[in-house]
Motif scaffolding. Structure first.
Motif, PDB file in Angstrom:
ATOM      1  N   HIS A 252       0.831  -1.202   0.000  1.00  0.00           N
ATOM      2  CA  HIS A 252       0.000   0.000   0.000  1.00  0.00           C
ATOM      3  C   HIS A 252       0.871   1.260   0.000  1.00  0.00           C
ATOM      4  O   HIS A 252       0.585   2.223  -0.719  1.00  0.00           O
ATOM      5  CB  HIS A 252      -0.935  -0.002   1.215  1.00  0.00           C
ATOM      6  CG  HIS A 252      -2.180  -0.789   1.001  1.00  0.00           C
ATOM      7  ND1 HIS A 252      -3.338  -0.229   0.519  1.00  0.00           N
ATOM      8  CD2 HIS A 252      -2.453  -2.105   1.176  1.00  0.00           C
ATOM      9  CE1 HIS A 252      -4.278  -1.150   0.422  1.00  0.00           C
ATOM     10  NE2 HIS A 252      -3.767  -2.302   0.813  1.00  0.00           N
ATOM     11  N   TRP A 253       1.905   1.260   0.825  1.00  0.00           N
ATOM     12  CA  TRP A 253       2.789   2.420   0.868  1.00  0.00           C
ATOM     13  C   TRP A 253       3.518   2.611  -0.450  1.00  0.00           C
ATOM     14  O   TRP A 253       3.612   3.728  -0.971  1.00  0.00           O
ATOM     15  CB  TRP A 253       3.791   2.260   2.018  1.00  0.00           C
ATOM     16  CG  TRP A 253       3.252   2.701   3.333  1.00  0.00           C
ATOM     17  CD1 TRP A 253       2.389   2.014   4.139  1.00  0.00           C
ATOM     18  CD2 TRP A 253       3.504   3.943   3.990  1.00  0.00           C
ATOM     19  NE1 TRP A 253       2.100   2.750   5.261  1.00  0.00           N
ATOM     20  CE2 TRP A 253       2.779   3.931   5.208  1.00  0.00           C
ATOM     21  CE3 TRP A 253       4.285   5.052   3.683  1.00  0.00           C
ATOM     22  CZ2 TRP A 253       2.809   4.989   6.106  1.00  0.00           C
ATOM     23  CZ3 TRP A 253       4.322   6.105   4.589  1.00  0.00           C
ATOM     24  CH2 TRP A 253       3.583   6.082   5.773  1.00  0.00           C
ATOM     25  N   GLU A 254       4.059   1.540  -1.016  1.00  0.00           N
ATOM     26  CA  GLU A 254       4.785   1.636  -2.286  1.00  0.00           C
ATOM     27  C   GLU A 254       3.868   2.121  -3.401  1.00  0.00           C
ATOM     28  O   GLU A 254       4.265   2.931  -4.243  1.00  0.00           O
ATOM     29  CB  GLU A 254       5.391   0.275  -2.657  1.00  0.00           C
ATOM     30  CG  GLU A 254       6.547  -0.173  -1.791  1.00  0.00           C
ATOM     31  CD  GLU A 254       7.849   0.544  -2.138  1.00  0.00           C
ATOM     32  OE1 GLU A 254       7.844   1.402  -3.034  1.00  0.00           O
ATOM     33  OE2 GLU A 254       8.868   0.240  -1.486  1.00  0.00           O
ATOM     34  N   ALA A 255       2.628   1.632  -3.402  1.00  0.00           N
ATOM     35  CA  ALA A 255       1.682   2.024  -4.443  1.00  0.00           C
ATOM     36  C   ALA A 255       1.378   3.513  -4.374  1.00  0.00           C
ATOM     37  O   ALA A 255       1.524   4.247  -5.367  1.00  0.00           O
ATOM     38  CB  ALA A 255       0.392   1.209  -4.312  1.00  0.00           C
ATOM     39  N   GLN A 256       0.961   3.992  -3.206  1.00  0.00           N
ATOM     40  CA  GLN A 256       0.557   5.389  -3.100  1.00  0.00           C
ATOM     41  C   GLN A 256       1.741   6.333  -3.216  1.00  0.00           C
ATOM     42  O   GLN A 256       1.605   7.451  -3.710  1.00  0.00           O
ATOM     43  CB  GLN A 256      -0.198   5.613  -1.788  1.00  0.00           C
ATOM     44  CG  GLN A 256      -1.520   4.861  -1.735  1.00  0.00           C
ATOM     45  CD  GLN A 256      -2.441   5.319  -0.625  1.00  0.00           C
ATOM     46  OE1 GLN A 256      -2.519   6.490  -0.298  1.00  0.00           O
ATOM     47  NE2 GLN A 256      -3.156   4.375  -0.035  1.00  0.00           N
ATOM     48  N   ASP A 284       7.727  -5.100  -8.345  1.00  0.00           N
ATOM     49  CA  ASP A 284       6.730  -4.232  -7.713  1.00  0.00           C
ATOM     50  C   ASP A 284       5.307  -4.640  -8.099  1.00  0.00           C
ATOM     51  O   ASP A 284       4.363  -3.862  -7.968  1.00  0.00           O
ATOM     52  CB  ASP A 284       6.954  -2.771  -8.124  1.00  0.00           C
ATOM     53  CG  ASP A 284       8.345  -2.277  -7.802  1.00  0.00           C
ATOM     54  OD1 ASP A 284       8.848  -2.606  -6.720  1.00  0.00           O
ATOM     55  OD2 ASP A 284       8.935  -1.570  -8.650  1.00  0.00           O
ATOM     56  N   PHE A 285       5.164  -5.864  -8.563  1.00  0.00           N
ATOM     57  CA  PHE A 285       3.879  -6.353  -9.068  1.00  0.00           C
ATOM     58  C   PHE A 285       2.755  -6.173  -8.036  1.00  0.00           C
ATOM     59  O   PHE A 285       1.664  -5.707  -8.366  1.00  0.00           O
ATOM     60  CB  PHE A 285       4.020  -7.839  -9.447  1.00  0.00           C
ATOM     61  CG  PHE A 285       2.727  -8.503  -9.831  1.00  0.00           C
ATOM     62  CD1 PHE A 285       2.168  -8.296 -11.092  1.00  0.00           C
ATOM     63  CD2 PHE A 285       2.062  -9.344  -8.948  1.00  0.00           C
ATOM     64  CE1 PHE A 285       0.977  -8.920 -11.452  1.00  0.00           C
ATOM     65  CE2 PHE A 285       0.872  -9.961  -9.295  1.00  0.00           C
ATOM     66  CZ  PHE A 285       0.328  -9.754 -10.552  1.00  0.00           C
ATOM     67  N   ALA A 286       3.020  -6.539  -6.779  1.00  0.00           N
ATOM     68  CA  ALA A 286       1.977  -6.441  -5.743  1.00  0.00           C
ATOM     69  C   ALA A 286       1.561  -4.989  -5.520  1.00  0.00           C
ATOM     70  O   ALA A 286       0.372  -4.689  -5.382  1.00  0.00           O
ATOM     71  CB  ALA A 286       2.481  -7.053  -4.432  1.00  0.00           C
ATOM     72  N   ALA A 287       2.535  -4.085  -5.495  1.00  0.00           N
ATOM     73  CA  ALA A 287       2.217  -2.663  -5.311  1.00  0.00           C
ATOM     74  C   ALA A 287       1.429  -2.121  -6.503  1.00  0.00           C
ATOM     75  O   ALA A 287       0.501  -1.318  -6.322  1.00  0.00           O
ATOM     76  CB  ALA A 287       3.498  -1.863  -5.112  1.00  0.00           C
ATOM     77  N   TRP A 288       1.788  -2.547  -7.719  1.00  0.00           N
ATOM     78  CA  TRP A 288       1.048  -2.090  -8.901  1.00  0.00           C
ATOM     79  C   TRP A 288      -0.404  -2.542  -8.813  1.00  0.00           C
ATOM     80  O   TRP A 288      -1.320  -1.784  -9.149  1.00  0.00           O
ATOM     81  CB  TRP A 288       1.682  -2.614 -10.193  1.00  0.00           C
ATOM     82  CG  TRP A 288       1.096  -1.972 -11.422  1.00  0.00           C
ATOM     83  CD1 TRP A 288       1.557  -0.869 -12.078  1.00  0.00           C
ATOM     84  CD2 TRP A 288      -0.092  -2.376 -12.128  1.00  0.00           C
ATOM     85  NE1 TRP A 288       0.741  -0.553 -13.140  1.00  0.00           N
ATOM     86  CE2 TRP A 288      -0.287  -1.463 -13.195  1.00  0.00           C
ATOM     87  CE3 TRP A 288      -1.006  -3.403 -11.964  1.00  0.00           C
ATOM     88  CZ2 TRP A 288      -1.344  -1.567 -14.088  1.00  0.00           C
ATOM     89  CZ3 TRP A 288      -2.082  -3.504 -12.849  1.00  0.00           C
ATOM     90  CH2 TRP A 288      -2.243  -2.595 -13.896  1.00  0.00           C
ATOM     91  N   ASN A 289      -0.617  -3.770  -8.358  1.00  0.00           N
ATOM     92  CA  ASN A 289      -1.982  -4.272  -8.237  1.00  0.00           C
ATOM     93  C   ASN A 289      -2.776  -3.502  -7.192  1.00  0.00           C
ATOM     94  O   ASN A 289      -3.979  -3.283  -7.353  1.00  0.00           O
ATOM     95  CB  ASN A 289      -1.966  -5.769  -7.886  1.00  0.00           C
ATOM     96  CG  ASN A 289      -1.859  -6.636  -9.121  1.00  0.00           C
ATOM     97  OD1 ASN A 289      -2.601  -6.475 -10.080  1.00  0.00           O
ATOM     98  ND2 ASN A 289      -0.917  -7.555  -9.115  1.00  0.00           N
ATOM     99  N   VAL A 290      -2.120  -3.082  -6.120  1.00  0.00           N
ATOM    100  CA  VAL A 290      -2.789  -2.241  -5.131  1.00  0.00           C
ATOM    101  C   VAL A 290      -3.215  -0.917  -5.769  1.00  0.00           C
ATOM    102  O   VAL A 290      -4.340  -0.447  -5.565  1.00  0.00           O
ATOM    103  CB  VAL A 290      -1.872  -1.983  -3.920  1.00  0.00           C
ATOM    104  CG1 VAL A 290      -2.458  -0.892  -3.020  1.00  0.00           C
ATOM    105  CG2 VAL A 290      -1.679  -3.267  -3.111  1.00  0.00           C
TER     106      VAL A 290
END
Length: 369
Positions: A252-256, A284-290
């Protein structure tokens, strides 16, 4: 942007030179005091639950800006609606600390906490302290919208022992507090439940009749503004470097942290656009999906809100959706990747009945083995 410069503020609580400025000033003064009070409460969230993205007064103030962008420049909002909406902004996340939830012991006495703790007790990879903290974290996120419904009536205490209510004006707290907190809580309701708030509450005695309040409209503004504030201001660089984050919180932090502020799409002014400032690599696949999920949630909230507004003959928002939200492939044009391409993969099952039978047989085999 200062919240007092937004179109929602100017339409409702700013002076209009029309003979009612004393009433507007009263509402502004009560709101400003409430804002100062809430700031103290929100500051405790960072201490108690640092893994949460930023939920302080900067987030609250930004909702005026994001909401104004979504509704458009000419959206109608009475002064009482502006006051109720502003206070709902203040309160919607205010119960994300131990103090606001009634204390750590009170939180841990809830049925929800006990249920969540039973799940974490099965996880041997977590220490006992970590199990307790994660249970607290999960429980308060789950219950905060429920708790906020009564926060207007909760007495808080300052460091010096002085007590205060968020809304200190007794009349406005007594007559509008419950409505404000229902609207604040509604950002976690289904859109059908939001519609049940209704479209008209008459103005309080002493205020112009045309200052009536539309609770459903205000709830729609809140949920869209909250869903739309997902930029790097919620996950600033310096905090990302300081905090030790893992798993879902890290994503969540990486995404935002990599997202720009919401903006009008210059190619389609009925849509907003959210861009990435930093490309997402394959790791960063998980962050992109978030980030993708957040954009699609915003798109859904805008469309669902406009749907019930139209159904009830209420002025719709200028913005109708989010560019690229229709698919992961389309969104990657705005939230960019580096070295990989997102895709929407769907599994089509032609023989559902056969699959169910096979799964049932396999389940029995595994259970008996």
């Amino acid at each position: 942007m200062e919240y007092i410069n937004t179109t929602l503020w100017k339409a409702s609580l700013a002076d209009h030179k029309d003979g009612s400025d004393n009433l507007r000033k009263e509402l502004r003064d009560v709101f400003e005091t409430a804002r100062k009070n809430v700031k103290e409460i929100l500051d405790k969230i960072r201490v108690d639950f640092p893994a949460l993205t930023v939920h302080d007064i900067t987030h609250v103030d930004s909702l005026w800006q994001v909401g104004s962008l979504i509704v458009g420049d000419d959206y109608e909002l009475s002064p009482l609606e502006g006051f109720v909406l502003g206070c709902a902004f203040l309160m919607h996340d205010a119960v994300l600390s131990y103090d606001a939830a009634g204390g750590q012991d009170a939180l841990r006495s809830t049925v929800e906490w006990q249920d969540f703790y039973a799940d974490y007790k099965k996880n041997n990879s977590l220490s006992s302290d970590a199990q307790l903290y994660e249970t607290d974290f999960r429980t308060i996120r789950f219950l905060h919208a429920k708790y906020v419904e009564t926060i207007y009536n909760k007495l808080f205490y300052r460091i010096d022992g002085a007590s205060f209510y968020i809304i200190e004006n007794e009349r406005l707290r007594k007559h509008l507090g419950a409505l404000i907190c229902k609207i604040a809580a509604s950002h976690h309701w289904s859109i059908d439940d939001v519609e049940r708030l209704g479209i008209q509450q008459a103005a309080l005695a002493g205020y112009p009749r045309e200052w009536r309040i539309n609770p459903m409209k205000l709830a729609c503004i809140l949920r869209c503004a909250d869903a739309g504030h997902i930029d790097e201001k919620r996950a600033p660089d310096f905090l990302l470097r300081l905090l030790t984050l893992n798993g879902v919180s890290r994503s969540h932090w990486e995404a935002q942290n990599r997202l720009s502020q919401i903006d009008i799409d210059m190619n389609d002014e009925e849509k907003v656009v959210i861009n990435s400032n930093i490309d997402f690599r394959e790791e960063d696949f998980a962050a992109w999906n978030v980030a993708c999920d957040a954009v699609q949630v915003l798109d859904h909230e805008i469309k669902a809100s406009n749907g019930i507004l139209k159904k009830n003959n209420i002025q719709e928002f200028k913005v109708k959706g989010v560019s690229g939200a229709q698919s992961r492939e389309c969104l990657s044009k705005y939230i960019k990747t580096d070295g990989w391409t997102p895709s929407d993969a769907y599994i089509h099952i032609s023989n559902v009945e056969g699959l169910i039978k096979n799964c049932t047989v396999m389940h029995i085999i595994l259970k008996l083995s």
